[in-house]
Design an enzyme around this catalytic site. Structure first.
Site, mmCIF file in Angstrom:
data_model
loop_
_atom_site.group_PDB
_atom_site.id
_atom_site.type_symbol
_atom_site.label_atom_id
_atom_site.label_comp_id
_atom_site.label_asym_id
_atom_site.label_seq_id
_atom_site.Cartn_x
_atom_site.Cartn_y
_atom_site.Cartn_z
ATOM 1 C CB SER A 137 -23.487 35.081 8.609
ATOM 2 O OG SER A 137 -23.816 33.860 7.990
ATOM 3 C CB SER A 319 -19.638 36.857 11.406
ATOM 4 O OG SER A 319 -18.467 36.082 11.628
ATOM 5 C CE1 TYR A 320 -25.485 31.302 14.701
ATOM 6 C CE2 TYR A 320 -24.127 29.783 13.424
ATOM 7 C CZ TYR A 320 -25.154 30.011 14.325
ATOM 8 O OH TYR A 320 -25.844 28.948 14.853
ATOM 9 N N PRO A 321 -21.036 32.923 15.537
ATOM 10 C CG PRO A 321 -21.503 32.814 17.831
ATOM 11 C CD PRO A 321 -22.008 33.400 16.539
#
Length: 732
Positions: A137, A319-321
């Site tokens: 992530s 982190s992963y958007p």
């Protein structure tokens, strides 16, 4: 040796960064190291390296748009390499078939799209080698190393690949067939344009058109409110007359009589109430809430917010958007003290420290593993950065994410809400509302109003008075107003409307389905759908308000009550797709249902087209309009005599021009749209007879609005702008 296939070049670079490596053209060589004893090759797609083939690949007769060839339903869907990306595909294919490669690691973004991008390439390459899945992530060095140490077996993510394929195949069926059907059927009615449709874009457009209809159908009604100022025990406060909690009076004479009755009367504080309300800090961001906040604060379109967040993710600092979760696990919560300590050293955030709450590890408002599926909330990573070293736009998004995390470590905001009921002349009752900040809490960090409806007048600071205190009415005024129509959606609000589209359904079961899934579209696709509606001239965004164009209104009018424009179809599809992603439903069965639905939608379109009546639509290509409903005036309407010859000026569809053009080449024309404003037939008639139009409001030039008339300049023999005189401006 292992082959790592990332989704994009910059992602590939991040995955190789923790290891000794050498950059090459189209790939990176990773030298022998404890994680990869035999070394590795890291290469990448360039986004969607492959695409579904066009209809004529399956059947040559499908190239021509014809109702006779519909529905177009391939027996088996096929992909091809995007024409401009063959070089990178051949690099990947070469390594897939390299004898030294013993295992392939799928390393696209951890989600449906990332899964499909890499697996489709491997399918085209006819890969037979064992595969693993990197699922992370964030792209920090620690996250990458941990991810490679804990690779998933490809079987664990195969179901989401099946979901992604089923989604793309079914969307292709509906979009390809319905788009051709409505385009061809509308052409039969004299409407010349391409009308793209889609499982998500069309219901979204329907929501926008519905709101516009609510606005245009709204009848504004006048009302009056009686306002009074009271003098009580040396203290003043304001109040509004009310009856059964209704302050608006529809009859002006009645309002005047109430006001007259109250003037100079004695008053008594009949009763007072005080309620203390506590407001928790907002949740951490998921993509939708980040897009909504950035749109409210900076008017960023949702796609822009996603693009900026993606850049920050690739840099390894958030982190992963594309997350749909507002929650984190204990693992992330344990990292926060260290992250926050680093952030406290930067001037922009330092003023918020020390934090009132040192850890949220045991706070279930934020830490809830059951509500974290593929990804946790959008948070800053341990790879913190000074926001001043980012670009202006990156700094804004990064700061929003950081400050939302800081706010989670603050106490509740507390307000006292006070209500006073004042009796005048023993008959008329007035209500006064006020609020007082008791504890600032998280509002020190986030300048946001607490959740809940904000009531008019509650900002006044009410004095401390005891019930029964007597006084007088010092002043009485009448305030007039008009009821207001619903507001148009902003782009940020539209993201939320898409996510909660189930609220518009009547079927309780379907509402539950949309709540379990993701409404219209997904976190990753909603911004793209809005962009698609813009590109296809179905909507326009003016001052952050979303308007349907004439083309958009026409399409939804034509589709009518078809499932194509309803949230119901999306609800049922999303349920099945969600089950496919969980490995609980068959992709084959779903596709058979999609084929049947496609045929049904075509039948609906043909049947409905018999009721259409677009003979008098005033456009050759719908979509040039801006806000109003599409007009129904005949083309070739004569509007007056040409200023350059003896011909007549007529409506030619997209512009007004001279009837003598074919014979004498007279080039007198007036565009139907100038600087963002439509020029009506009425104004053209006035220009031709009087030499000038009425005042046209709202021309736009270099993002500045102005009002002006159009005039005929007999010396230059051109139509020109005439700006308003001082007298005209004063009369506006």
């Amino acid at each position: 040796m292992k082959l790592i296939i990332a989704e994009k070049p910059d992602q590939g670079a991040k995955l190789a960064a923790p290891f000794p490596h050498t950059k090459k053209s189209g790939y990176i060589e990773i030298s022998s190291n404890p994680h990869f004893p035999n070394g590795a090759i890291c290469t990448w797609a360039i986004g969607h390296l492959c695409e579904l083939v066009p209809p004529d690949t399956y059947n040559a007769s499908w190239k021509k748009w014809s109702l006779a060839t519909l529905p177009i339903i391939p027996e088996r869907f096929q992909h091809r390499v995007v024409k401009s990306k063959w070089k990178q595909y051949n690099i990947i294919k070469g390594y897939v078939h390299d004898r030294n490669i013993t295992e392939i690691i799928i390393a696209g973004d951890a989600g449906r799209e990332g899964e499909a991008i890499v697996r489709v390439i491997l399918s085209l390459c006819k890969n037979t080698k064992p595969m693993k899945r990197l699922w992370i992530s964030s792209l920090t060095a620690n996250a990458v190393l941990n991810g490679f140490q804990n690779l998933l077996d490809e079987k664990e993510t195969r179901s989401i690949y099946n979901e992604a394929l089923s989604r793309s195949f079914a969307d292709w069926l509906v979009g390809m067939n319905a788009s051709r059907a409505y385009t061809l059927l509308l052409q039969q009615k004299g409407i010349s344009d391409v009308f793209s449709t889609g499982r998500v874009q069309t219901p979204t457009l329907a929501l926008i058109v519905k709101r516009e209809s609510e606005i245009s159908d709204f009848i504004s009604e006048p009302f009056w409110e009686v306002k009074a100022t009271f003098q009580m025990d040396g203290k003043k406060y304001d109040g509004t007359w009310h009856k059964e909690n209704e302050t608006r009076i529809k009859d002006k004479e009645m309002a005047e009589r109430i006001a007259q009755f109250c003037r100079g009367k004695d008053a008594i504080l009949h009763s007072s109430e005080k309620e203390r309300k506590e407001f928790n800090p907002p949740f951490l961001f998921n993509l939708s809430s980040l897009q909504l906040t950035a749109n409210k604060r900076y008017q960023f379109p949702p796609q822009k917010t996603l693009d900026i967040a993606q850049k920050l993710y690739v840099k390894g600092i958030i982190s992963y958007p594309r997350s749909d979760s507002n929650f984190i696990t204990k693992e992330e919560a344990n990292m926060f003290p260290d992250i926050l300590q680093k952030l406290s050293k930067f001037e922009q955030f330092g003023r918020y420290f020390p934090l009132p709450i040192s850890s949220i590890l045991h706070n279930k408002r934020y830490v809830n593993e059951k509500k974290v599926s593929d990804h946790y909330a959008i948070i800053p990573t341990e790879q913190v950065v000074d926001p001043n070293k980012l670009s202006n736009e990156e700094e804004r998004i990064y700061s929003l994410i950081v400050e939302r995390l800081i706010a989670a470590h603050y106490d509740k905001a507390i307000f006292d809400y006070t209500t006073l009921h004042t009796l005048v002349g023993n008959r008329a009752t007035f209500i006064s509302k006020g609020k007082q900040l008791v504890q600032e809490g998280w509002r020190k960090v986030l300048f946001e109003e607490p959740q809940g409806k904000k009531e008019k007048g509650e900002e006044q600071q009410l004095p401390l008075l005891s019930d029964g205190v007597a006084g007088v009415v010092e002043n009485v005024t009448l305030k007039d107003g008009k009821t207001q129509p619903p507001k148009r959606y902003s782009e940020g609000e539209l993201i939320t409307v898409m996510k909660t589209a189930g609220k518009s359904l009547q079927d309780d079961e379907l509402i539950k389905v949309l709540k379990r899934t993701e409404g219209l579209g997904t976190e990753a696709t909603r911004a793209g759908i809005i962009g698609l509606l813009k590109d296809r001239k179905y909507i326009q965004v003016v001052k952050n308000q979303v308007y349907p164009t004439e083309k958009g209104k026409l399409l939804i009018d034509a589709i009518g009550n078809s499932l194509l424009a309803s949230a119901e179809m999306t609800a049922k599809w999303e349920q099945r797709l969600h089950e496919i992603g969980e490995g609980k439903a068959s992709p084959k069965v779903f596709m058979e249902q999609a084929k049947k639905l496609t045929a049904s939608l075509l039948e609906d379109a043909i049947k409905q087209s018999q009721q259409w009546s677009f003979d008098n639509v005033d456009v050759e290509k719908i979509g040039t309009g801006k806000k109003g409903a599409y007009s129904r005036k005949k083309r070739d309407t004569m509007l007056g005599q040409c200023k350059l010859c003896t011909g007549s000026i007529i409506n030619k569809g997209n512009f007004y021009g001279c009837s003598n053009y074919q014979s004498t080449k007279c080039n007198f024309t007036i565009s139907k749209e100038l600087l963002g404003k439509k020029v009506s037939e009425a104004n053209v008639r006035k220009l031709l007879t009087d030499g000038e139009t009425n005042i046209i409001k709202g021309f736009q030039k270099e993002q500045k609005a102005f009002d002006a008339r159009l005039i005929w300049n007999s010396q230059t023999r051109k139509v020109e702008f005439r700006f308003l005189t001082t007298e005209e401006r004063s009369q506006k």
